[in-house]
Design an enzyme around this catalytic site. Structure first.
Site, mmCIF file in Angstrom:
data_model
loop_
_atom_site.group_PDB
_atom_site.id
_atom_site.type_symbol
_atom_site.label_atom_id
_atom_site.label_comp_id
_atom_site.label_asym_id
_atom_site.label_seq_id
_atom_site.Cartn_x
_atom_site.Cartn_y
_atom_site.Cartn_z
ATOM 1 C CE LYS A 185 19.891 -78.291 -62.512
ATOM 2 N NZ LYS A 185 20.452 -77.108 -61.971
HETATM 3 C C1 LIG Z 1 21.703 -76.624 -60.973
HETATM 4 C C2 LIG Z 1 21.889 -76.994 -59.912
HETATM 5 C C3 LIG Z 1 22.055 -75.896 -58.650
HETATM 6 C C4 LIG Z 1 22.129 -74.342 -58.839
HETATM 7 O O1 LIG Z 1 20.955 -74.000 -59.464
HETATM 8 P P1 LIG Z 1 21.082 -72.617 -60.362
HETATM 9 O O2 LIG Z 1 19.658 -72.245 -60.630
HETATM 10 O O3 LIG Z 1 21.823 -72.885 -61.657
HETATM 11 O O4 LIG Z 1 21.914 -71.713 -59.480
HETATM 12 C C5 LIG Z 1 22.310 -76.256 -57.301
HETATM 13 N N1 LIG Z 1 22.619 -77.410 -57.072
HETATM 14 C C6 LIG Z 1 22.374 -78.439 -57.904
HETATM 15 C C7 LIG Z 1 22.472 -79.941 -57.444
HETATM 16 C C8 LIG Z 1 21.950 -78.293 -59.372
HETATM 17 O O5 LIG Z 1 22.015 -79.345 -60.260
#
Ligand SMILES: *Cc1c(COP(=O)(O)O)cnc(C)c1O
Length: 380
Positions: A185
């Site tokens: 991210k």
């Molecule tokens: C990455 C992601 C999540 C979940 O996040 P984590 O930190 O991996 O639990 C939820 N929604 C979207 C759209 C994502 O891309």
């Protein structure tokens, strides 16, 4: 393990980041404490939200947001199917029913306010939208719709840290929003997340649910601020730890600069793709004042009939990593029973392809991506 010439995502950790994390390990206090509080203050100031609550993952942030908003059995929550499955799972964890709605278009793969309106029922309690690729999409229209119908708007802003619309940070258009700090991210710490809200009651419930519904924290007891505790609700262990919180604060300080570099890569890709037959970039950046996407992803769609797997395989052979964001969630076995037809989502899922995007992408790398994509489209 494949060594990619151009990976899909990459994360820069500086020597100063490492020093900050090492300092935490030397401090003797590793679980949630003062660095977490400092990061929450930083995030609250950065987003403009009254409360920021850091947790162990984006999924935990989504679950806490829904639970603290009072979503539960008997409720319906309208969600996109063009999202990571965690958006939908978080609704299911609460006992509420996820109701899928279609996206706005094959070049606008975010939740459509018109489709949401058609999916509302007397049991609808909330709309949980997802800022696809870090783009505001129809968030503002969803806010108007939710206000008009007396529904809660909740935001999965996992892609959208640093994204604003009309000057307002995403995650602040409704009751609250959730961010992810997973490795790929924009603000990556490994595993981590946060939720933001202006609602004091929701924030209090979320903080309590984060740590077993207990009335005091281990940190409070360590400092001698509390000797015992009560448990006032059924909570979870969704705490983040101090090394990650320290890294998150450092990354937040340079997020705008990194997102600006992503915007540059986005513009460069778009210019290079103009006129390339067989493929169209999606998510054209908005042109209005105060519209700042986070550019988490750069996605394209192939013309109908194009073979995404073939193109991806050819790019992979040349060392270019790609992905598909996302296989449609309503077609997964766990959700497919009685799922609606979502023609735009399905068409998008069949034709989309994600190209490498990260702040440290070099011009040589993005040129290589375009060159390999052009070659693959000729032969595929
Ligand atoms: C990455 C992601 C999540 C979940 O996040 P984590 O930190 O991996 O639990 C939820 N929604 C979207 C759209 C994502 O891309």
């Amino acid at each position: 393990m494949t060594v990619w010439r151009v990976p899909l995502a990459d994360v820069e950790v500086t020597d100063d980041d490492l020093a900050a994390v090492v300092e935490v390990y030397r401090s003797g206090w590793l679980s949630m404490g003062p660095r977490t509080e400092a990061f929450e203050q930083d995030l609250s100031a950065y987003t403009g939200a009254r409360h920021a609550i850091a947790v162990s993952s984006g999924t935990a942030a989504l679950h806490l947001l829904l639970a603290a908003a009072g979503i539960g059995p008997g409720d319906e929550v309208v969600v996109p199917a063009m999202t990571f499955v965690a958006t939908v799972n978080a609704v299911a964890y609460t006992g509420a029913r996820p109701v899928f709605a279609d996206v706005a278009g094959v070049q606008r793969p975010w939740l459509s306010a018109a489709a949401v309106e058609a999916a509302l029922s007397p049991r609808t309690a909330a709309i949980l939208t997802m800022a696809y690729g870090g783009h505001p999409g129809e968030t503002d229209a969803l806010r108007t719709l939710a206000q008009g119908r007396g529904l809660m708007l909740l935001e999965d802003a996992a892609h959208a840290i640093g994204a604003r619309s009309g000057g307002r940070h995403l995650g602040r258009f409704g009751v609250g929003g959730a961010f992810s700090f997973f490795s790929n991210k924009n603000l990556a710490v490994g595993e981590g997340g946060a939720l933001i809200t202006d609602d004091d009651g929701l924030a209090e419930r979320a903080r309590s649910l984060r740590s077993h519904g207990m009335t005091t924290l281990t940190w409070d007891r360590h400092r001698g601020h509390a000797a015992d505790y009560d448990v006032v609700r059924l909570g979870y262990n969704y705490r983040i730890d101090e090394p990650r919180a320290a890294l998150a604060s450092r990354r937040l300080a340079r997020l705008d600069a990194e997102n600006a570099r992503r915007a540059g890569h986005d513009a460069r890709y778009r210019a290079a793709l103009t006129g390339l037959p067989g493929v169209t970039p999606t998510c054209a950046p908005p042109t209005g004042d105060g519209e700042v996407p986070a550019h988490h992803l750069f996605t394209v769609v192939l013309d109908s009939g194009g073979d995404v797997s073939l193109v991806r395989a050819q790019l992979a052979r040349q060392g270019v990593q790609t992905s598909v964001h996302y296989p449609a969630a309503h077609r997964f076995s766990v959700y497919s029973e009685n799922a609606p037809e979502l023609p735009v989502t399905e068409s998008y899922a069949a034709r989309t392809l994600t190209l490498p995007m990260f702040s440290g992408l070099t011009h040589a790398q993005s040129d290589l991506v375009i060159e390999c994509l052009a070659g693959a489209l000729q032969t595929a």
